[in-house]
Design a protein around this motif. Structure first.
Motif, PDB file in Angstrom:
ATOM      1  N   UNK A 334      -7.699  -7.284  -3.741  1.00 36.53           N
ATOM      2  CA  UNK A 334      -8.832  -6.363  -3.691  1.00 36.53           C
ATOM      3  C   UNK A 334      -9.586  -6.500  -2.373  1.00 36.53           C
ATOM      4  N   UNK A 335      -8.927  -7.073  -1.353  1.00 35.70           N
ATOM      5  CA  UNK A 335      -9.571  -7.191  -0.058  1.00 35.70           C
ATOM      6  C   UNK A 335      -9.885  -5.811   0.489  1.00 35.70           C
ATOM      7  N   UNK A 336     -10.998  -5.708   1.197  1.00 37.75           N
ATOM      8  CA  UNK A 336     -11.409  -4.423   1.743  1.00 37.75           C
ATOM      9  C   UNK A 336     -10.475  -3.974   2.842  1.00 37.75           C
ATOM     10  N   UNK A 337     -10.324  -2.652   2.960  1.00 39.48           N
ATOM     11  CA  UNK A 337      -9.522  -2.099   4.026  1.00 39.48           C
ATOM     12  C   UNK A 337     -10.277  -2.161   5.348  1.00 39.48           C
ATOM     13  N   UNK A 338      -9.552  -2.141   6.439  1.00 38.87           N
ATOM     14  CA  UNK A 338     -10.138  -2.171   7.770  1.00 38.87           C
ATOM     15  C   UNK A 338      -9.509  -1.065   8.589  1.00 38.87           C
ATOM     16  N   UNK A 339     -10.321  -0.468   9.439  1.00 45.23           N
ATOM     17  CA  UNK A 339      -9.804   0.568  10.318  1.00 45.23           C
ATOM     18  C   UNK A 339      -9.255   1.760   9.577  1.00 45.23           C
ATOM     19  N   UNK A 340      -9.883   2.122   8.454  1.00 48.19           N
ATOM     20  CA  UNK A 340      -9.401   3.271   7.689  1.00 48.19           C
ATOM     21  C   UNK A 340      -8.227   2.957   6.790  1.00 48.19           C
ATOM     22  N   UNK A 341      -7.847   1.676   6.663  1.00 47.34           N
ATOM     23  CA  UNK A 341      -6.767   1.271   5.769  1.00 47.34           C
ATOM     24  C   UNK A 341      -7.368   0.629   4.528  1.00 47.34           C
ATOM     25  N   UNK A 342      -6.806   0.961   3.370  1.00 47.65           N
ATOM     26  CA  UNK A 342      -7.358   0.477   2.118  1.00 47.65           C
ATOM     27  C   UNK A 342      -6.267  -0.174   1.289  1.00 47.65           C
ATOM     28  N   UNK A 343      -6.635  -1.239   0.589  1.00 43.32           N
ATOM     29  CA  UNK A 343      -5.658  -1.978  -0.196  1.00 43.32           C
ATOM     30  C   UNK A 343      -5.245  -1.192  -1.433  1.00 43.32           C
ATOM     31  N   UNK A 344      -4.087  -1.552  -1.973  1.00 45.87           N
ATOM     32  CA  UNK A 344      -3.617  -0.895  -3.186  1.00 45.87           C
ATOM     33  C   UNK A 344      -4.612  -1.099  -4.323  1.00 45.87           C
ATOM     34  N   UNK A 345      -5.216  -2.281  -4.411  1.00 43.74           N
ATOM     35  CA  UNK A 345      -6.177  -2.540  -5.480  1.00 43.74           C
ATOM     36  C   UNK A 345      -7.388  -1.658  -5.395  1.00 43.74           C
ATOM     37  N   UNK A 346      -7.891  -1.460  -4.185  1.00 44.88           N
ATOM     38  CA  UNK A 346      -9.052  -0.590  -3.998  1.00 44.88           C
ATOM     39  C   UNK A 346      -8.744   0.841  -4.419  1.00 44.88           C
ATOM     40  N   UNK A 347      -7.552   1.290  -4.087  1.00 42.57           N
ATOM     41  CA  UNK A 347      -7.172   2.660  -4.447  1.00 42.57           C
ATOM     42  C   UNK A 347      -6.926   2.755  -5.947  1.00 42.57           C
ATOM     43  N   UNK A 348      -6.261   1.775  -6.512  1.00 41.85           N
ATOM     44  CA  UNK A 348      -5.967   1.783  -7.944  1.00 41.85           C
ATOM     45  C   UNK A 348      -7.241   1.916  -8.774  1.00 41.85           C
ATOM     46  N   UNK A 349      -8.313   1.239  -8.357  1.00 41.50           N
ATOM     47  CA  UNK A 349      -9.558   1.244  -9.111  1.00 41.50           C
ATOM     48  C   UNK A 349     -10.515   2.357  -8.682  1.00 41.50           C
ATOM     49  N   UNK A 350     -10.087   3.188  -7.724  1.00 39.38           N
ATOM     50  CA  UNK A 350     -10.940   4.279  -7.279  1.00 39.38           C
ATOM     51  C   UNK A 350     -12.143   3.807  -6.485  1.00 39.38           C
ATOM     52  N   UNK A 351     -12.004   2.680  -5.811  1.00 44.79           N
ATOM     53  CA  UNK A 351     -13.095   2.144  -5.006  1.00 44.79           C
ATOM     54  C   UNK A 351     -13.067   2.720  -3.590  1.00 44.79           C
ATOM     55  N   UNK A 352     -11.883   2.798  -3.020  1.00 44.13           N
ATOM     56  CA  UNK A 352     -11.669   3.322  -1.674  1.00 44.13           C
ATOM     57  C   UNK A 352     -10.466   4.254  -1.694  1.00 44.13           C
ATOM     58  N   UNK A 353     -10.430   5.209  -0.761  1.00 39.87           N
ATOM     59  CA  UNK A 353     -11.417   5.549   0.268  1.00 39.87           C
ATOM     60  C   UNK A 353     -12.691   6.127  -0.347  1.00 39.87           C
ATOM     61  N   UNK A 354     -13.708   6.286   0.495  1.00 43.77           N
ATOM     62  CA  UNK A 354     -14.977   6.789  -0.020  1.00 43.77           C
ATOM     63  C   UNK A 354     -14.811   8.104  -0.750  1.00 43.77           C
ATOM     64  N   UNK A 355     -14.025   9.006  -0.201  1.00 45.48           N
ATOM     65  CA  UNK A 355     -13.682  10.279  -0.849  1.00 45.48           C
ATOM     66  C   UNK A 355     -12.166  10.421  -0.781  1.00 45.48           C
ATOM     67  N   UNK A 356     -11.483  10.443  -1.910  1.00 52.81           N
ATOM     68  CA  UNK A 356     -10.024  10.554  -1.885  1.00 52.81           C
ATOM     69  C   UNK A 356      -9.586  11.976  -1.530  1.00 52.81           C
ATOM     70  N   UNK A 357      -8.318  12.136  -1.281  1.00 51.01           N
ATOM     71  CA  UNK A 357      -7.766  13.455  -0.977  1.00 51.01           C
ATOM     72  C   UNK A 357      -7.493  14.173  -2.300  1.00 51.01           C
ATOM     73  N   UNK A 358      -8.532  14.798  -2.846  1.00 47.33           N
ATOM     74  CA  UNK A 358      -8.404  15.441  -4.151  1.00 47.33           C
ATOM     75  C   UNK A 358      -7.389  16.574  -4.127  1.00 47.33           C
ATOM     76  N   UNK A 359      -7.268  17.267  -3.025  1.00 50.83           N
ATOM     77  CA  UNK A 359      -6.299  18.363  -2.961  1.00 50.83           C
ATOM     78  C   UNK A 359      -4.886  17.834  -3.145  1.00 50.83           C
ATOM     79  N   UNK A 360      -4.594  16.713  -2.502  1.00 52.62           N
ATOM     80  CA  UNK A 360      -3.254  16.140  -2.622  1.00 52.62           C
ATOM     81  C   UNK A 360      -3.056  15.520  -4.009  1.00 52.62           C
TER      82      UNK A 360
END
Length: 449
Positions: A334-360
């Motif tokens: 669950x380490x934070x992403x750096x430089x616009x990169x986000x960990x799988x855990x952050x994405x899995x839990x809907x923590x990062x990115x700040x706004x996901x690509x809802x269209x995709x």
């Protein structure tokens, strides 16, 4: 009122017409709570109504709702809509609903959230919960067609939004997969690609090609919601003689857990985060053959395109069974992403990115519902249903998520990612994106032109 600066909402019918588009379906036996920031809508929560009307159950229910609404730190009020189909002819729906609404009022007032308005909505009628004026809210109520045929509903439909069946519906349940079974051509292609992927699933080049293939499919008009797959089962949007091959290829790719997870992260957070996560898990083996085990051209796709070149609109893992010889992925960091990169855990839990690509993510959900079939029990079906469940949970639709995950575990008992997500839902966890008004799927829906 305004909703994120795009919808002008003035009347109760407008609010109630907006809710089904926020959720994607018309609720049943539910409470929907929407936070307010002065005259602007904030976060949305939908929960099943309590099964008992005892004071203890009501208090626990009100506490649960209050605790979730606290995620919107800017909120200063709440509107409530209670959906109940019983007790309208004699007006008893009001008597049954009032203890629940009073408990909610009391719980929300303790944290400074005023209930601005509350409505009751049934199959045929609706009314204000607190109104005692028979001229304004006669028994049994006002016709629900005022909501269904209202201005906001028409405007949302014009913008491309649609309202599906409720997950609780027994008459017309939501379609999570295609009817019937996959036919022979699809299964033959899937089996072929499974064999080809067995020796190549740790190839960096192969993951790039698989993600590029998915991106090309997700960019097709019907995946974007601009047209609809043919109801007879023909692969509309998978045109040409390679249709069965392409469907088989996509299904086989979902049966590779690291690729399935990369596709999920790619859709929400972009290709770079998907590749970085795979790298972090030590997925790649540089000793694997540098050649692709499949030809994208034979699938009707472009070849030699680097998916990382795609402009990413998102700003800033699961585990499951797979093909023979593929280990389970470790628990994501669950380490934070750096430089616009986000960990799988952050994405899995809907923590990062700040706004996901809802269209995709919307496009991925449409394609996934087209890759599995009602009358099959397979790894591909479980993967497609599980990812649909995850996307539904990200959108804040726990009922749809449960329906997808229950079906995934029915077709493939013990499927690990489905079990993990089901445990998260069972704890009452709400996706980080759904908890924040600026990142919620409803904001994306309201902003569509």
């Amino acid at each position: 009122m305004t909703s994120n600066e795009t919808l002008n909402i003035y009347r109760p019918e407008d609010v109630l017409g907006y809710i089904p588009h926020l959720l994607g379906y018309w609720p049943q036996d539910s409470l929907v709570a929407i936070t307010m920031q002065e005259k602007t809508f904030g976060a949305t929560l939908r929960v099943d109504l309590p099964t008992s009307n005892s004071p203890r159950v009501r208090a626990a229910f009100a506490e649960y709702v209050r605790n979730h609404l606290l995620a919107d730190e800017q909120a200063d009020g709440v509107v409530l809509a209670l959906y109940d189909s019983a007790g309208w002819d004699d007006g008893s729906v009001v008597c049954r609903a009032m203890p629940v609404l009073v408990a909610l009022q009391q719980a929300l007032e303790t944290v400074g959230l005023c209930v601005r308005e509350a409505w009751l909505v049934g199959d045929d009628y609706w009314r204000s919960a607190f109104c005692t004026d028979a001229d304004c809210c006669p028994v049994p109520g006002l016709p629900v067609e005022q909501i269904r045929n209202g201005r906001i509903n028409a405007e949302m439909v014009y913008r491309g939004s649609s309202v599906g069946s409720s997950p609780q519906s027994r008459v017309d349940p939501p379609r999570l997969a295609r009817p019937g079974k996959p036919h022979g051509g699809v299964l033959e292609a899937e089996l072929k690609f499974e064999g080809q992927f067995t020796g190549a699933w740790r190839s960096r080049l192969c993951l790039d090609a698989v993600m590029d293939a998915w991106l090309q499919i997700l960019d097709r008009p019907w995946a974007r919601g601009e047209s609809t797959p043919d109801g007879a089962g023909e692969v509309q949007g998978f045109e040409g003689p390679a249709a069965d091959e392409l469907v088989g290829f996509l299904r086989a790719s979902l049966a590779v857990p690291p690729w399935r997870d990369a596709i999920m992260v790619m859709a929400a957070a972009g290709v770079r985060s998907a590749k970085a996560g795979a790298e972090a898990f030590n997925l790649f083996d540089e000793n694997v053959s540098p050649s692709l085990p499949f030809d994208p051209l034979e699938l009707g796709l472009r070849a030699g395109h680097d998916p990382s070149d795609r402009p990413e609109t998102a700003f800033g893992t699961g585990r499951g069974g797979g093909l023979a010889g593929q280990p389970e992925m470790p628990q994501p960091s669950l380490d934070s992403g750096h430089g616009g990169l986000f960990s799988y855990g952050e994405v899995l839990l809907g923590v990062q990115p700040g706004i996901p690509d809802w269209q995709l993510l919307d496009a991925l959900q449409r394609v996934l519902s087209f890759l599995s079939f009602d009358e099959e029990e397979s790894e591909a079906a479980a993967a497609a249903l599980t990812l649909q469940g995850w996307i539904a949970w990200c959108k804040g639709s726990g009922s749809f998520a449960h329906a997808c995950l229950d079906r995934a575990l029915a077709v493939n008992p013990g499927y690990r990612l489905a079990e993990l997500l089901d445990e998260i839902l069972g704890q009452g966890t709400v996706s980080g994106w759904a908890r924040r008004p600026d990142s919620a799927w409803g904001t994306h829906v309201a902003g569509r032109k």
